[in-house]
Design a protein around this motif. Structure first.
Motif, PDB file in Angstrom:
ATOM      1  N   SER A 179      92.254  50.413  25.400  1.00 20.22           N
ATOM      2  CA  SER A 179      92.036  50.091  26.810  1.00 20.22           C
ATOM      3  C   SER A 179      93.077  50.790  27.683  1.00 20.22           C
ATOM      4  CB  SER A 179      92.142  48.578  27.011  1.00 20.22           C
ATOM      5  OG  SER A 179      91.719  48.240  28.320  1.00 20.22           O
ATOM      6  N   ASP A 180      92.811  50.794  28.964  1.00 25.95           N
ATOM      7  CA  ASP A 180      93.817  51.170  29.964  1.00 25.95           C
ATOM      8  C   ASP A 180      94.562  52.469  29.614  1.00 25.95           C
ATOM      9  OD1 ASP A 180      93.391  48.057  30.109  1.00 25.95           O
ATOM     10  OD2 ASP A 180      94.208  48.660  32.054  1.00 25.95           O
ATOM     11  N   THR A 181      93.774  53.530  29.470  1.00 21.71           N
ATOM     12  CA  THR A 181      94.368  54.836  29.160  1.00 21.71           C
ATOM     13  C   THR A 181      94.955  55.489  30.415  1.00 21.71           C
ATOM     14  OG1 THR A 181      92.062  55.571  29.247  1.00 21.71           O
ATOM     15  CG2 THR A 181      93.073  55.414  27.088  1.00 21.71           C
ATOM     16  N   HIS A 182      94.466  55.083  31.592  1.00 16.38           N
ATOM     17  CA  HIS A 182      95.011  55.570  32.875  1.00 16.38           C
ATOM     18  C   HIS A 182      95.206  57.078  32.873  1.00 16.38           C
ATOM     19  CE1 HIS A 182      95.764  51.707  34.958  1.00 16.38           C
ATOM     20  NE2 HIS A 182      95.718  51.244  33.708  1.00 16.38           N
ATOM     21  N   LEU A 183      94.176  57.806  32.435  1.00 18.72           N
ATOM     22  CA  LEU A 183      94.292  59.257  32.342  1.00 18.72           C
ATOM     23  C   LEU A 183      94.400  59.891  33.728  1.00 18.72           C
ATOM     24  CD1 LEU A 183      91.781  59.803  29.437  1.00 18.72           C
ATOM     25  CD2 LEU A 183      94.267  59.874  29.324  1.00 18.72           C
ATOM     26  N   GLY A 196      88.170  49.630  29.812  1.00 19.01           N
ATOM     27  CA  GLY A 196      88.386  49.921  31.229  1.00 19.01           C
ATOM     28  C   GLY A 196      89.725  50.508  31.623  1.00 19.01           C
ATOM     29  N   ASP A 197      89.764  51.020  32.891  1.00 20.57           N
ATOM     30  CA  ASP A 197      90.875  51.832  33.376  1.00 20.57           C
ATOM     31  C   ASP A 197      91.004  53.090  32.525  1.00 20.57           C
ATOM     32  OD1 ASP A 197      91.306  50.091  35.449  1.00 20.57           O
ATOM     33  OD2 ASP A 197      93.323  49.469  34.832  1.00 20.57           O
ATOM     34  N   LEU A 198      89.887  53.796  32.414  1.00 16.57           N
ATOM     35  CA  LEU A 198      89.893  55.103  31.744  1.00 16.57           C
ATOM     36  C   LEU A 198      90.762  56.058  32.538  1.00 16.57           C
ATOM     37  CD1 LEU A 198      88.657  57.121  29.660  1.00 16.57           C
ATOM     38  CD2 LEU A 198      86.765  57.434  31.263  1.00 16.57           C
ATOM     39  N   ASN A 231      89.357  48.181  37.112  1.00 13.88           N
ATOM     40  CA  ASN A 231      89.622  48.140  38.558  1.00 13.88           C
ATOM     41  C   ASN A 231      90.166  49.473  39.082  1.00 13.88           C
ATOM     42  OD1 ASN A 231      92.001  47.322  37.058  1.00 13.88           O
ATOM     43  ND2 ASN A 231      92.968  46.860  39.010  1.00 13.88           N
ATOM     44  N   HIS A 232      90.984  50.190  38.271  1.00  8.68           N
ATOM     45  CA  HIS A 232      91.491  51.493  38.725  1.00  8.68           C
ATOM     46  C   HIS A 232      90.346  52.509  38.857  1.00  8.68           C
ATOM     47  CE1 HIS A 232      96.049  51.401  38.505  1.00  8.68           C
ATOM     48  NE2 HIS A 232      95.684  50.163  38.210  1.00  8.68           N
ATOM     49  N   ASP A 233      89.414  52.501  37.872  1.00 13.61           N
ATOM     50  CA  ASP A 233      88.259  53.412  37.956  1.00 13.61           C
ATOM     51  C   ASP A 233      87.409  53.084  39.182  1.00 13.61           C
ATOM     52  OD1 ASP A 233      88.797  54.537  35.316  1.00 13.61           O
ATOM     53  OD2 ASP A 233      88.071  52.629  34.522  1.00 13.61           O
ATOM     54  N   PHE A 293      85.437  43.152  28.730  1.00  9.15           N
ATOM     55  CA  PHE A 293      85.762  42.581  30.043  1.00  9.15           C
ATOM     56  C   PHE A 293      87.063  43.217  30.510  1.00  9.15           C
ATOM     57  CE2 PHE A 293      88.142  39.310  32.453  1.00  9.15           C
ATOM     58  CZ  PHE A 293      87.262  39.115  33.509  1.00  9.15           C
ATOM     59  N   HIS A 294      87.113  43.662  31.766  1.00 12.19           N
ATOM     60  CA  HIS A 294      88.361  44.279  32.224  1.00 12.19           C
ATOM     61  C   HIS A 294      89.271  43.268  32.935  1.00 12.19           C
ATOM     62  CE1 HIS A 294      91.167  47.428  33.041  1.00 12.19           C
ATOM     63  NE2 HIS A 294      91.295  46.930  34.255  1.00 12.19           N
ATOM     64  N   GLY A 295      88.797  42.700  34.017  1.00 10.95           N
ATOM     65  CA  GLY A 295      89.638  41.755  34.771  1.00 10.95           C
ATOM     66  C   GLY A 295      90.302  42.432  35.954  1.00 10.95           C
ATOM     67  N   GLY A 334      90.911  43.887  28.920  1.00  9.26           N
ATOM     68  CA  GLY A 334      91.915  44.895  29.298  1.00  9.26           C
ATOM     69  C   GLY A 334      92.756  44.374  30.450  1.00  9.26           C
ATOM     70  N   HIS A 335      93.295  45.299  31.233  1.00  5.60           N
ATOM     71  CA  HIS A 335      93.949  45.027  32.511  1.00  5.60           C
ATOM     72  C   HIS A 335      95.387  44.495  32.409  1.00  5.60           C
ATOM     73  CE1 HIS A 335      94.197  44.407  36.790  1.00  5.60           C
ATOM     74  NE2 HIS A 335      94.379  43.113  36.666  1.00  5.60           N
ATOM     75  N   ILE A 336      95.678  43.631  31.454  1.00  3.52           N
ATOM     76  CA  ILE A 336      96.992  42.971  31.414  1.00  3.52           C
ATOM     77  C   ILE A 336      98.087  43.897  30.857  1.00  3.52           C
ATOM     78  CG2 ILE A 336      98.223  40.912  30.508  1.00  3.52           C
ATOM     79  CD1 ILE A 336      95.977  40.190  32.439  1.00  3.52           C
ATOM     80  N   HIS A 337      97.698  44.927  30.109  1.00  5.19           N
ATOM     81  CA  HIS A 337      98.637  45.886  29.505  1.00  5.19           C
ATOM     82  C   HIS A 337      99.566  45.231  28.487  1.00  5.19           C
ATOM     83  CE1 HIS A 337      98.256  49.325  32.712  1.00  5.19           C
ATOM     84  NE2 HIS A 337      97.110  48.681  32.543  1.00  5.19           N
ATOM     85  N   GLN A 338      99.147  44.109  27.938  1.00  9.86           N
ATOM     86  CA  GLN A 338      99.928  43.461  26.881  1.00  9.86           C
ATOM     87  C   GLN A 338      98.958  42.928  25.833  1.00  9.86           C
ATOM     88  OE1 GLN A 338     102.242  40.869  29.734  1.00  9.86           O
ATOM     89  NE2 GLN A 338     103.832  41.320  28.243  1.00  9.86           N
TER      90      GLN A 338
HETATM   91 FE   FE2 Z   1      95.251  49.071  33.728  1.00  5.72          FE
END
Ligand code: FE2
Length: 269
Positions: free
Chosen positions: A43-47, A76-78, A121-123, A165-167, A198-202
């Motif tokens: 998740s959350d690769t934030h490319l 999510g947050d590709l 949410n970032h995407d 689910f992203h959040g 995803g989303h929480i980064h933990q």
């Molecule tokens: Fe994220």
């Protein structure tokens, strides 16, 4: 235009530009006759962020091919998106829609293993910025990447139900809190076998009733903004082994967490 990712609708004879993505309750079905499946949850690769970790992503895809993973799921947050916060521009490798889209198309690891994704949410900031779901657009250019939808989507792999689910929103007082609260909102009859968030980064794992819940962390180094806000961040993925019974129902689900540090990963194929 809809098929190309534009968030538009046709209302009373007029084309209307939507401020958010179109949501549905469709379930994406993948037939399965195997007794055992291996999954990689990321998740959350934030490319396209300067702090993305393509090296970890490449290492994971190589490893997934080596050990025979069947499906890779991304919650999510590709992309890092464009928030509207001026300082974010200093953290980006690419600040335009086309720049981030092409960066992912060109750099996301190519694999014969199918990857299923939702947008986070970032995407979805791109929907607000320019009316397009960037993840859907990227998947149109990469046949190995499969767009499921935005925020929250269900897949059935054989008889196993998986929810991605992203959040959204800020952090909570405990890293497990949002996952637990979200699970409580799903009606019992709708509960999946696997819930990946995803989303929480933990990273966090728990099993409640029949649902194995995987909070998937990120594959991005801590950004200066996150550091200034006191946010935490761990880099990891879940390797998941699923064994089905003779009727094709889930028998066991075994998770294994692999974590990563700040050191660049160099791996020869
Ligand atoms: Fe994220």
């Amino acid at each position: 235009m809809n098929q190309n990712g534009y968030a538009i609708d046709y209302v009373n004879g007029e084309i209307v530009v939507l401020r958010g993505p179109i949501r549905n309750n469709d379930v994406y079905e993948i037939p399965n006759h195997l007794e055992r499946l291996k999954l990689l949850l990321i998740s959350d690769t934030h490319l396209a962020c300067k702090y993305d970790r393509l090296d970890i992503l490449r290492y994971l895809y190589h490893k997934a091919e080596d050990i025979g993973v069947n499906y890779i799921l991304h919650s999510g947050d590709l992309t890092d998106g464009l928030s509207g916060r001026p300082q974010q521009l200093y953290d980006l490798k690419e600040s335009s829609y086309e720049g981030q889209r092409d960066y992912v198309i060109d750099n996301y690891p190519q694999s014969e293993i199918p990857t299923y994704l939702i947008s986070g949410n970032h995407d979805l900031w791109w929907v607000r910025q320019c009316g397009t779901d960037i993840v859907k657009d990227i998947c149109l250019h990469r046949p190995d990447l499969h767009y499921l939808g935005s925020d929250c989507e269900d897949i059935k792999i054989g008889k196993m139900r998986v929810r991605l689910f992203h959040g959204k929103g800020g952090g909570a007082y405990a890293k497990s809190y949002k996952l637990q609260k979200y699970l409580d909102t799903i009606p019992l009859e709708e509960r999946p076998d696997i819930l990946q968030t995803g989303h929480i980064h933990q990273a966090f794992y728990m099993k409640q009733d029949k649902t194995h819940c995987f909070q998937t962390s990120c594959l991005q180094d801590l950004t200066p903004y996150e550091r200034s806000q006191g946010f935490n961040n761990d880099k990891s993925c879940w390797w998941v082994d699923v064994i089905f019974d003779d009727k094709g129902r889930v028998n066991t689900i075994t998770p294994s967490l692999e974590t990563f540090g700040d050191k660049l990963i160099r791996r020869k194929r």
